[in-house]
Scaffold this motif. Structure first.
Motif, PDB file in Angstrom:
ATOM      1  N   ALA A  16       0.818  -1.204   0.000  1.00 56.56           N
ATOM      2  CA  ALA A  16       0.000   0.000   0.000  1.00 56.56           C
ATOM      3  C   ALA A  16       0.853   1.256   0.000  1.00 56.56           C
ATOM      4  O   ALA A  16       0.503   2.260  -0.629  1.00 56.56           O
ATOM      5  CB  ALA A  16      -0.931  -0.013   1.219  1.00 56.56           C
ATOM      6  N   SER A  17       2.005   1.213   0.661  1.00 60.05           N
ATOM      7  CA  SER A  17       2.875   2.388   0.727  1.00 60.05           C
ATOM      8  C   SER A  17       3.494   2.731  -0.619  1.00 60.05           C
ATOM      9  O   SER A  17       3.999   3.845  -0.803  1.00 60.05           O
ATOM     10  CB  SER A  17       3.984   2.155   1.751  1.00 60.05           C
ATOM     11  OG  SER A  17       4.790   1.046   1.362  1.00 60.05           O
ATOM     12  N   ARG A  18       3.454   1.789  -1.574  1.00 57.24           N
ATOM     13  CA  ARG A  18       4.052   2.026  -2.890  1.00 57.24           C
ATOM     14  C   ARG A  18       3.010   2.109  -4.004  1.00 57.24           C
ATOM     15  O   ARG A  18       3.363   2.326  -5.166  1.00 57.24           O
ATOM     16  CB  ARG A  18       5.026   0.889  -3.233  1.00 57.24           C
ATOM     17  CG  ARG A  18       6.239   0.797  -2.313  1.00 57.24           C
ATOM     18  CD  ARG A  18       7.023  -0.438  -2.665  1.00 57.24           C
ATOM     19  NE  ARG A  18       8.246  -0.558  -1.876  1.00 57.24           N
ATOM     20  CZ  ARG A  18       9.003  -1.641  -1.847  1.00 57.24           C
ATOM     21  NH1 ARG A  18       8.661  -2.709  -2.557  1.00 57.24           N
ATOM     22  NH2 ARG A  18      10.104  -1.686  -1.113  1.00 57.24           N
ATOM     23  N   ALA A  19       1.744   1.928  -3.633  1.00 60.16           N
ATOM     24  CA  ALA A  19       0.711   1.865  -4.667  1.00 60.16           C
ATOM     25  C   ALA A  19       0.519   3.186  -5.392  1.00 60.16           C
ATOM     26  O   ALA A  19      -0.053   3.217  -6.487  1.00 60.16           O
ATOM     27  CB  ALA A  19      -0.606   1.409  -4.051  1.00 60.16           C
ATOM     28  N   GLY A  20       0.978   4.278  -4.800  1.00 61.92           N
ATOM     29  CA  GLY A  20       0.901   5.566  -5.472  1.00 61.92           C
ATOM     30  C   GLY A  20       2.230   6.090  -5.940  1.00 61.92           C
ATOM     31  O   GLY A  20       2.355   7.296  -6.228  1.00 61.92           O
ATOM     32  N   ASP A  21       3.225   5.234  -6.061  1.00 63.67           N
ATOM     33  CA  ASP A  21       4.573   5.627  -6.479  1.00 63.67           C
ATOM     34  C   ASP A  21       4.725   5.299  -7.968  1.00 63.67           C
ATOM     35  O   ASP A  21       4.995   4.150  -8.340  1.00 63.67           O
ATOM     36  CB  ASP A  21       5.608   4.876  -5.649  1.00 63.67           C
ATOM     37  CG  ASP A  21       7.043   5.223  -6.006  1.00 63.67           C
ATOM     38  OD1 ASP A  21       7.269   5.866  -7.049  1.00 63.67           O
ATOM     39  OD2 ASP A  21       7.952   4.842  -5.238  1.00 63.67           O
ATOM     40  N   PRO A  22       4.583   6.282  -8.847  1.00 63.58           N
ATOM     41  CA  PRO A  22       4.629   5.989 -10.288  1.00 63.58           C
ATOM     42  C   PRO A  22       5.930   5.351 -10.733  1.00 63.58           C
ATOM     43  O   PRO A  22       5.927   4.473 -11.609  1.00 63.58           O
ATOM     44  CB  PRO A  22       4.426   7.366 -10.934  1.00 63.58           C
ATOM     45  CG  PRO A  22       3.770   8.193  -9.877  1.00 63.58           C
ATOM     46  CD  PRO A  22       4.312   7.698  -8.578  1.00 63.58           C
TER      47      PRO A  22
END
Length: 452
Positions: free
Chosen positions: A393-399
């Motif tokens: 979840a901590s990387r799900a918004g890291d393009p």
């Protein structure tokens, strides 16, 4: 062309099981290796039993080491590379720990300075003895040694995640000191991915060592919940491969399916070939798969007592040396791959979001266990013909992270299981799903009694 996926077996000697080290017969070993090489396998994983090799903290038996080297040389003569486990540890429901760590000498395997020094000395010695052999792949620190660190083991050696991390780094460094530039790794059972209070963590499994090892056993609740032919059962190995990638910092980190087998009665013998074909087919559809190493080469002889019933029949060969249907299936995979080398699998573009709490310790990792929302959502996607992977979840918004892995959309477990919206594009804000209350709770994790 990408590197070919490796195919191998965990070598279980036909005569004497792993007790063969007490009555080592090189001719018998050679006959076993001839059978394995005849299937087209390119490597084996071997298991020195720790108390037989290091009966005293200051003594690694030279004769035992010579026998290990002789086995590796015999494998080389048959075109087989060798990975050697070290701290055995635990095999087929039995614990093999040296007397200098138990009872009157009871000391913690992971935190006692003298024990840790002795373990490092042992691993360094084995690695150094094999360093000059070109077919020596490297060391596995120990077989599923995480099971000693927490319940449900009946006599655990407690440790914190910080302590297990330091221990793993020390053990891997000892292997590298003995044999530099080889493929050294550690291997844990699925409690690392599924059990909230297991001090060995997914982050350690996916970041320490040269490759990530996963061990896939569907008697952990998977086959009980989903049946022999359920998508969750047939995709379980692929699930663990892809689940490990959520915690990896290297987007191309190789993953080794180091143990997988067809355990009866959940997979009856007459269905073992079909299970094998389905499991391997789905695993080969995972990018960055290093290899598939089946458990195990030979059945356990019925002359040996007190094994759990499922352990007796996991081999590709019977204890009399007769090839079984699952072995024929694996040999067929090898022949087909050699005749028609396969292109690398396409990236898995849909990522299931994993929120197991803190990324380093994963205190809620049971969401990934059979019956948990991540597990069940992955199974649902697989049954529908999707090719999911996972992302924290901590990387799900890291393009940048998503692009490096070829991920084009993320989806929460709730969305897959019918409690929320459909998959979101990767440029959405980071997804931090709450665990849905309507999803069946994870199957309570119990101690594995499998091959390892």
């Amino acid at each position: 062309m990408p590197p070919a996926v490796r195919f191998g077996v965990n070598y279980t000697p036909r005569q004497g099981w792993f007790h063969h080290w007490l009555d080592f017969d090189l001719d018998s070993v050679r006959a076993d290796l001839d059978a394995i090489a005849g299937l087209g396998m390119d490597h084996i994983r071997v298991f020195p039993l720790w108390p037989y090799f290091q009966p005293n903290r200051a003594l690694v038996r030279p004769r035992a080491v010579e026998q290990l080297v002789a086995l590796v040389d015999a494998a080389a003569e048959r075109g087989l590379d060798v990975n050697t486990d070290g701290l055995q540890g635990h095999l087929s429901s039995f614990d093999f720990l040296p007397a200098w760590t138990r009872t009157w000498h009871r000391r913690n395997l992971f935190t006692d300075p003298e024990v840790v020094d002795g373990e490092a000395h042992y691993l360094r010695t084995l690695a150094a003895a094999l360093a000059g052999r070109p077919n020596f792949l490297g060391m596995t620190v120990g077989n599923e040694i995480a099971q000693f660190a927490a319940p449900p083991h009946p006599d655990p050696d407690p440790a914190t995640p910080e302590e297990t991390g330091r221990w793993l780094e020390r053990m891997l460094a000892a292997c590298a000191e003995g044999a530099p530039d080889r493929l050294h790794l550690h291997a844990e059972y699925d409690a690392v991915w599924y059990q909230d209070d297991q001090p060995f963590t997914p982050a350690q499994a996916a970041r320490l060592g040269a490759v990530t090892a996963v061990h896939s056993w569907v008697f952990n609740g998977t086959a009980q919940l989903h049946g022999r032919t359920g998508a969750a059962t047939e995709h379980h190995a692929a699930y663990l491969v892809e689940l490990s990638k959520a915690w990896a910092t290297d987007p191309a980190r190789p993953v080794w399916l180091q143990e997988v087998g067809a355990p009866a009665p959940l997979v009856p013998p007459e269905h073992a070939a079909g299970f094998t074909r389905a499991t391997v087919t789905h695993a080969l559809d995972c990018p960055d798969l290093w290899g598939v190493t089946w458990w195990c080469s030979h059945d356990v002889s019925r002359e040996l007592a007190d094994f759990p019933e499922l352990e007796y029949g996991l081999g590709l060969f019977t204890s009399e040396g007769v090839l079984k249907p699952a072995g024929a299936v694996l040999a067929e995979f090898v022949r087909e791959r050699r005749a028609r080398p396969a292109a690398a699998p396409a990236p898995r573009t849909t990522a299931l979001v994993v929120d197991a709490g803190d990324d380093e310790t994963a205190p809620r990792r049971s969401v990934c266990a059979p019956g948990g929302p991540v597990f069940e959502a992955f199974a649902r996607l697989s049954a529908d013909g999707a090719r999911p992977t996972t992302v924290l979840a901590s990387r799900a918004g890291d393009p940048a992270h998503l692009a490096a892995r070829g991920i084009t959309e993320t989806v929460t477990p709730e969305a897959v299981l019918g409690r929320s919206a459909t998959a979101r594009p990767v440029d959405s804000p980071a997804l931090r799903p709450a665990v849905p209350t309507a999803v069946p709770s994870a199957v309570p994790f119990t101690q594995s009694t499998e091959s390892s």
